[in-house]
Design a protein around this motif. Structure first.
Motif, PDB file in Angstrom:
ATOM      1  N   GLY A 194       0.338  -1.280   0.155  1.00  0.00           N
ATOM      2  CA  GLY A 194      -0.083   0.536  -0.311  1.00  0.00           C
ATOM      3  C   GLY A 194       0.543   0.861   0.027  1.00  0.00           C
ATOM      4  N   THR A 195       1.690   0.961  -1.043  1.00  0.00           N
ATOM      5  CA  THR A 195       3.157   2.454  -0.321  1.00  0.00           C
ATOM      6  C   THR A 195       3.020   2.852  -2.080  1.00  0.00           C
ATOM      7  OG1 THR A 195       4.912   0.973  -0.852  1.00  0.00           O
ATOM      8  CG2 THR A 195       4.539   1.724   1.182  1.00  0.00           C
ATOM      9  N   GLN A 196       3.874   4.422  -3.109  1.00  0.00           N
ATOM     10  CA  GLN A 196       4.134   4.533  -3.658  1.00  0.00           C
ATOM     11  C   GLN A 196       4.461   3.421  -4.106  1.00  0.00           C
ATOM     12  OE1 GLN A 196       2.955   7.957  -4.677  1.00  0.00           O
ATOM     13  NE2 GLN A 196       1.104   7.895  -3.449  1.00  0.00           N
ATOM     14  N   ILE A 197       4.614   3.360  -5.644  1.00  0.00           N
ATOM     15  CA  ILE A 197       5.474   2.952  -6.991  1.00  0.00           C
ATOM     16  C   ILE A 197       6.710   3.301  -6.496  1.00  0.00           C
ATOM     17  CG2 ILE A 197       6.140   2.217  -8.709  1.00  0.00           C
ATOM     18  CD1 ILE A 197       3.353   1.701  -9.233  1.00  0.00           C
ATOM     19  N   ALA A 198       7.569   2.874  -6.129  1.00  0.00           N
ATOM     20  CA  ALA A 198       9.406   3.314  -5.810  1.00  0.00           C
ATOM     21  C   ALA A 198      10.241   2.988  -6.606  1.00  0.00           C
ATOM     22  CB  ALA A 198       9.875   3.262  -4.167  1.00  0.00           C
ATOM     23  N   ALA A 199       9.962   2.757  -8.395  1.00  0.00           N
ATOM     24  CA  ALA A 199      11.119   2.179  -8.802  1.00  0.00           C
ATOM     25  C   ALA A 199      12.636   2.320  -9.226  1.00  0.00           C
ATOM     26  CB  ALA A 199      10.613   1.511 -10.604  1.00  0.00           C
TER      27      ALA A 199
END
Lengths: 439, 439
Positions: B217-222
């Motif tokens: 449930g976190t922001q995408i951090a590719a």
């Protein structure tokens, strides 16, 4: 945020109580994910006074599931009582007929009258969800009903009974007898006091019947399944399987053949280096072979209060996330009215490899006679092992045969011929071999 | 029956053409299952003239994806062009903004701006489905987004790049070098002419970033993923792993820790008797560990035109089965606005077992120095193997260490200390060990 989804839970045993606790303790997260709150507004259970670790005082208690289904102010009727007939059957019908969504974990009910229930649900435009009914927490119903839409499925098979897989795993790892492992499973709560339903394959058969319908679009035919349990699997079979590069699992297999659909539940030898062979203990696994996607295997917990409750919760969340009247997912993959008649393939025509273990008297000509019986029935052999029975004072010997692909009919004839030779000193053991498609 | 669902396909490469063929040849079955017909009414592709084995003459051709997104008479925009930016990005935004559902297989686009796109979809009340973007035909997005609702996930990991798994499998089974297996993979079409993106782990990282968001449930951090590819894995590592009871896989792992979320892609030793260790060749596998369901493992084809098209078709069918305006499934599991900031756990704090292979000069005191460096950094050892390098005329020896659980920081300090001893005759090899939870 939309109105809360009101649910009524019928049955507060291990699964029902676990579900109630999860819905209560995770109410906030669930409301965010689903876009609306999920509230338990009605419950019914045999014992009202038992402490289930959750405060249900705000829910209305009903004296019976039928009454709750008819009168409760709910959107979803959650049936967690079990049983193919009686209160479960009556209350689910009442709920669907009233236009309530139903979520159930009841494989026996679905195996008996799932098509009828699906027809009612579809007529009323409500959902009948049952992820927990097959292989517990493994989302195999969703995979078949949704993910694989458009695929033609050729075979579905799996380890769907944790009790049997636990026993077979322990027998192999510890070298213990079937009876000893069954007792251990009972002590640990993995097997019932009367384990017949599990170990004779009936439980697997119920689950398989449901999967067959979803996979092949045919009527449910739970009474047309070839059934063999694991109670006559001996430690000798397990050792011989290991020597030959196999492990023994109780599989449920449904397969499309030229003459119809094969449904069978029996002890099965799977190659040791296949993924499913590594599935140990109470864990379940289901493999689906289809023409577009290819082979899909899912492995996970097949039982237990929490794992089952998780599947029930997923079903409830699917309802919560969609708007009333928006459902068109056909309950059994295809609309109930479009399901085809079940055309049973005859077990005699089953094709595959076989493991045959014979205990024979140590006489001249026995081995030649066995080989002749095989040849006369057109069976070619992958391997033959003959060994003296270690430690035994008798003159018995063991012959183990592994056949190339042949038919059930040929094997039965060959075994009958061998029996007629009057040199067997025990019942022949026959175990079918199942080869997963290479992943 | 309801009105047909009108779809527009942007991109008619392997996946797009396969999808168009399936939608055409299985139109009748799909209409029955979905309760409405699915019609391809618009297409766009770079090359209009190519024969794709399907008659698309009834669909309107558009000169560009952007134009199709803006003007076509469609309900669903299917994006199968790929690319993190450019036409894919512009056309997907245009389609969502216009209130069209979008189905895409584009992991790069989602890894870059998935949250932004999810927010648009949710604002417009449409679906953005992307099952094919991660692990091809394996329904892991559906499992995370729907089946596991309510579960708290602790770890998700998997084999998500078929090229790497093919190479590692071939190295082990055939005893060939990395370079030889890469060439073979290229010849068979399993690896690109420029294989960097696959073998250095970037492809896995894109997929992992999407799974991390769905799982935690976190922001995408590719761009906050620890990355190590497989190009420096040698046949010696593979053999040493086998001797110690492990196999080497390129895993993507995301894990909740006290200091944040770990995201890492690196060659990993997994126990030989674990299910995931048996996943060979181009097959993918994803495991999810959660608190209610327990451990779920899914194994299947991770790439290929048909398997990917099957996942795209499942996404389209989900839209076809629901009524317009009925969708509330949050694109990324939770509403985009509720996603939490990504808190990166430092790689230095990673805890786990390590495999360390050293090539050392054959001098007195070397072994003692290695042991001392380990002890000084608080690292306890599960096993130590020292052996002469067979066949070599040099005086080099190999030392292989397997540690008990320790930290990345300790291992790096110990290795730095060993390097400072000036007795290494090659770069030290360090491979992390990952232990699946027992199923």
């Amino acid at each position: 945020m939309a109105d809360a989804l009101k649910i009524g839970i019928a049955g507060l045993g291990t699964v029902g109580a676990s579900l109630a606790r999860i819905l209560t303790t995770r109410a906030n997260e669930l409301a965010i994910t689903c876009g609306r709150a999920i509230e338990i507004t009605a419950v019914t259970a045999r014992d009202r006074s038992r402490d289930r670790g959750v405060d249900l005082s705000r829910a209305e208690w009903f004296g019976s599931p039928e009454e709750m289904a008819q009168k409760a102010d709910i959107d979803v009727f959650v049936e967690l009582m079990g049983g193919a007939e009686g209160a479960a059957d009556r209350s689910v019908r009442a709920a669907l007929s009233r236009g309530l969504h139903v979520v159930t974990a009841n494989k026996a009910l679905l195996a008996r009258c799932g098509v009828e229930l699906a027809a009612i649900a579809e007529e009323k435009g409500v959902l009948l969800n049952f992820e927990a009914a097959v292989a517990g927490g493994i989302p195999v119903i969703k995979a078949l009903r949704e993910s694989l839409t458009g695929n033609t499925i050729s075979r579905i098979y799996g380890i769907m009974n944790g009790t049997c897989n636990y026993i077979l795993t322990r027998m192999e790892k510890e070298g213990l007898s079937f009876e000893a492992c069954l007792k251990e499973a009972q002590r640990l709560g993995y097997a019932e006091a009367d384990p017949t339903f599990d170990i004779e394959g009936n439980d697997t058969a119920h689950k398989l019947a449901i999967l067959t319908t979803l996979a092949f679009g045919t009527q449910i035919a739970a009474d047309q399944i070839y059934l063999e349990g694991i109670s006559n699997i001996s430690i000798e079979d397990i050792h011989a399987a290991a020597d030959l590069g196999y492990r023994i699992k109780l599989l449920g297999v449904a397969q499309r053949t030229e003459s119809g659909i094969e449904q069978r539940v029996h002890p099965t030898m799977v190659p040791h280096d296949s993924v499913i062979a590594q599935v140990d203990g109470v864990t379940n696994a289901v493999a689906i072979e289809s023409d577009i996607l290819g082979e899909l295997l899912m492995v996970g917990p097949g039982a237990g209060g929490n794992a089952t409750a998780s599947a029930v919760l997923g079903d409830i969340a699917d309802i919560a996330k969609s708007r009333p009247g928006a459902q068109r997912v056909p309950v059994l993959g295809k609309p109930a009215a479009s399901l085809e008649a079940y055309q049973q393939a005859q077990m005699q025509s089953h094709e595959g490899g076989y493991f045959i273990r014979l205990t024979v008297l140590d006489r001249a000509g026995v081995f030649a006679n066995v080989a002749t019986q095989m040849a006369q029935n057109g069976i070619s052999l992958e391997s033959i092992v003959q060994r003296a029975n270690g430690g035994s004072a008798s003159d018995a010997k063991t012959i183990i045969l592994v056949t190339h692909a042949t038919t059930e009919d040929s094997v039965r004839k060959a075994v009958a011929g061998i029996k007629g030779g009057n040199y067997l000193s025990g019942e022949p053991q026959v175990i079918r071999i199942e080869r997963p498609k290479p992943l």
